[in-house]
Scaffold this active site. Structure first.
Site, PDB file in Angstrom:
ATOM      1  N   ASP A  28       0.771  -1.319  -0.019  1.00  0.00           N
ATOM      2  CA  ASP A  28      -0.150   0.157   0.096  1.00  0.00           C
ATOM      3  C   ASP A  28       0.900   1.174  -0.177  1.00  0.00           C
ATOM      4  O   ASP A  28       1.681   1.347   0.587  1.00  0.00           O
ATOM      5  CB  ASP A  28      -0.938   0.020   1.108  1.00  0.00           C
ATOM      6  CG  ASP A  28      -1.858   1.006   1.257  1.00  0.00           C
ATOM      7  OD1 ASP A  28      -2.687   1.313   0.614  1.00  0.00           O
ATOM      8  OD2 ASP A  28      -1.769   2.040   2.482  1.00  0.00           O
ATOM      9  N   GLU A  70      14.913 -14.731  -0.083  1.00  0.00           N
ATOM     10  CA  GLU A  70      15.206 -15.887   0.869  1.00  0.00           C
ATOM     11  C   GLU A  70      14.380 -17.050   0.571  1.00  0.00           C
ATOM     12  O   GLU A  70      14.775 -18.231   0.990  1.00  0.00           O
ATOM     13  CB  GLU A  70      15.309 -15.507   2.012  1.00  0.00           C
ATOM     14  CG  GLU A  70      16.253 -14.154   2.934  1.00  0.00           C
ATOM     15  CD  GLU A  70      16.102 -13.869   4.237  1.00  0.00           C
ATOM     16  OE1 GLU A  70      15.114 -14.391   4.889  1.00  0.00           O
ATOM     17  OE2 GLU A  70      16.562 -12.784   4.567  1.00  0.00           O
TER      18      GLU A  70
END
Length: 553
Positions: free
Chosen positions: A213, A264
């Protein structure tokens, strides 16, 4: 960037997001499993078969966190839980697992610019007093003037009024949006580390990505310069280059950090986790900086959403978007509506110079709007890259422009002094079945949190399912063809420069052409082409006005 680098056939399968069709769920208004008038997580779970049958690749869920709902959930009081009105963490875990079993990915909203004034850290900051470490996590400042009674800057709030509010001890705090949404101080390492932890919390629960957002807003110019004033002396709301609160260079450091966290997870069985940016930036070359290879994966295309129904304007947006996104190796995205904008059936039914005027202020021809909306979805889904569908787009829902004033909930309505109705008209709950409200939205006869129109019986998913020519079945057919057609999704397009004025005509390799007739007269189809799908019936092998067609060459 070579063509082969952008060819979907040369990319690994786990780059799903480069061509994905993502369906936005506004949870409060999607489906209500417990019958209390508010949509919930179990309502989404119950409608997963519908979404799988529609043919989407992923669901983006607007904020489902605990919140006082003073801005529809974008005022978050706890980033690691589910709003009790919507369900529990166990419900969310079940939703993620059930969606994955159907081959649907789950994206959720992250709201990193601000939180709710109910967030424990902000409550602690209010209690701690001036100069405290707790206040350093937000933007608390003394005011200007002899007695500090003037705001620290002239910055306007997005929902109206000033972006600073004064508290009892005389200091002011910053809120770029509603007064209930204090801005985080991203210069503070504790804030940075907190959001690292929030990302991992949800990634570890199986979420496939985040929609960020206001992704251009977290970094601020700490010297607090005023924004440029307009000729009448008011502070501009334009996000000009060099703006002190939007598109600051340091925001890219935040995104690069997040990208490293997402990477990751790249080698896990679930595959890569991704980000999509909400950044209202124009032109596209500014937005493209957010989707460079070490930053966010994709970004909403608001230039396309805001573009009027005009062939020349749309061609310019398509070219500018694809050229700038290809230059950084990112896919374009295309979107027609969302929870913040007037639904496109209504926008396209207006005089296009007034398309984005506030709800209830200009005349609308909904039949014209529906015709153009049908053409628009074929155009959208034929363009290179990914696409977004806002809940109810597939049903052809219009904006509800005549909601009673006593039900309006948007902060824009409050902060404008009850002069701007805000975004509630696009958030009216989805009609699923039946002949009268609540149209199967809830499990009983109780009415939803926003009232549905009495004339929506023909728009329900149930009513449209059995009509082969319905808006819903147009979407289903388009998504089925898109999924099975090698030419569609990521890639390139080639314009047909000989197309008549007002006609958008392009080919996708191999052997696909899309024509959208935004002109003033029907146009003939190419000889020898096979019609795959048309938004309107074809007569004498001609494409009518305000219609689009997919062809196999």
């Amino acid at each position: 960037m070579t063509d082969s680098a952008l060819d979907p056939g040369t990319r690994p399968a786990d780059d799903w997001w480069r061509s994905a069709v993502v369906y936005q769920v506004y949870p409060r208004s999607f489906a209500d499993a417990d019958g209390n008038g508010t949509g919930d997580v179990n309502g989404i779970r119950a409608r997963l078969p519908y979404l799988a049958d529609l043919g989407i690749d992923a669901i983006w869920i607007s904020p489902w966190y605990p919140s006082p709902l003073l801005d529809g959930g974008y005022d978050v009081s706890d980033y690691r839980d589910i709003n009790p009105d919507f369900g529990t963490l166990a419900d969310a875990d079940a939703l993620i697992a059930e969606a994955h079993a159907l081959g649907i990915r789950i994206l959720i909203d992250l709201v990193p610019n601000h939180c709710s004034w109910d967030h424990p850290w902000f409550k602690a900051a209010l209690a701690a007093g001036k100069g405290s470490p707790e206040r350093d996590l937000f933007w608390f400042r003394d005011g200007k003037g002899v007695d500090g009674s003037e705001p620290p800057t002239n910055w306007p709030a997005a929902f109206g009024g000033h972006a600073w509010t004064r508290i009892d001890d005389g200091q002011w705090y910053l809120h770029l949006f509603d007064v209930s949404q204090p801005d985080w101080n991203w210069d503070h390492p504790k804030v940075v580390e907190e959001f690292d932890s929030i990302l991992r919390f949800w990634f570890d629960r199986g979420v496939d990505g985040f929609r960020i957002d206001v992704a251009d807003s977290m970094a601020k110019d700490a010297t607090l310069p005023d924004v440029v004033p307009l000729p009448n002396g008011e502070a501009t709301r334009d996000k000009y280059e060099g703006h002190p609160t939007y598109d600051q260079p340091a925001v890219h450091d935040i995104h690069q950090r997040w990208r490293r966290i997402a990477d990751e997870y790249a080698d896990t069985p679930q595959g890569p986790r991704v980000f999509v940016a909400e950044a209202w930036l124009s032109p596209a070359d500014r937005l493209a900086q957010y989707v460079r290879p070490n930053e966010l994966h994709s970004a909403f295309n608001f230039d396309a959403l805001q573009c009027p129904w005009d062939a020349e304007d749309l061609r310019e947006v398509i070219d500018h978007t694809t050229e700038n996104f290809w230059a950084v190796g990112a896919p374009a995205t295309w979107v027609l509506s969302n929870h913040d904008t007037i639904r496109h059936r209504t926008r396209y039914g207006r005089d296009q110079k007034d398309a984005s005027m506030p709800a209830g202020t200009v005349p609308t021809d909904l039949e014209l709007g529906l015709r153009r909306a049908r053409a628009a979805v074929l155009l959208e889904l034929a363009l290179p890259g990914g696409a977004y569908i806002y809940q109810g787009d597939e049903l052809g829902l219009p904006e509800v422009e005549d909601l009673p004033e006593d039900v309006l909930d948007d902060p824009t309505w409050r902060r404008s002094g009850h002069t701007v109705r805000g975004r509630d008209g696009c958030r009216v709950p989805v009609p699923w079945s039946g002949s009268e409200p609540p149209y199967g939205f809830g499990s009983g006869a109780g009415q939803p949190w926003l009232p549905q129109p009495a004339d929506w019986a023909g728009l329900t998913a149930e009513a449209q399912a059995s009509d082969p020519d319905s808006h819903l079945n147009l979407y289903k057919a388009a998504l089925r063809i898109r999924r099975s057609t090698e030419a569609l999704g990521e890639g390139r397009l080639t314009w047909d420069e000989a197309a008549p004025a007002g006609v958008l005509s392009f080919t996708r390799s191999p052997n696909f052409r899309c024509l959208a007739n935004l002109g003033e007269a029907p146009v003939p189809l190419p000889a020898g082409a096979t019609v795959l799908l048309s938004s309107e019936p074809l007569t004498n092998n001609q494409l009518p006005v305000d219609a689009a067609v997919w062809l196999k060459l």
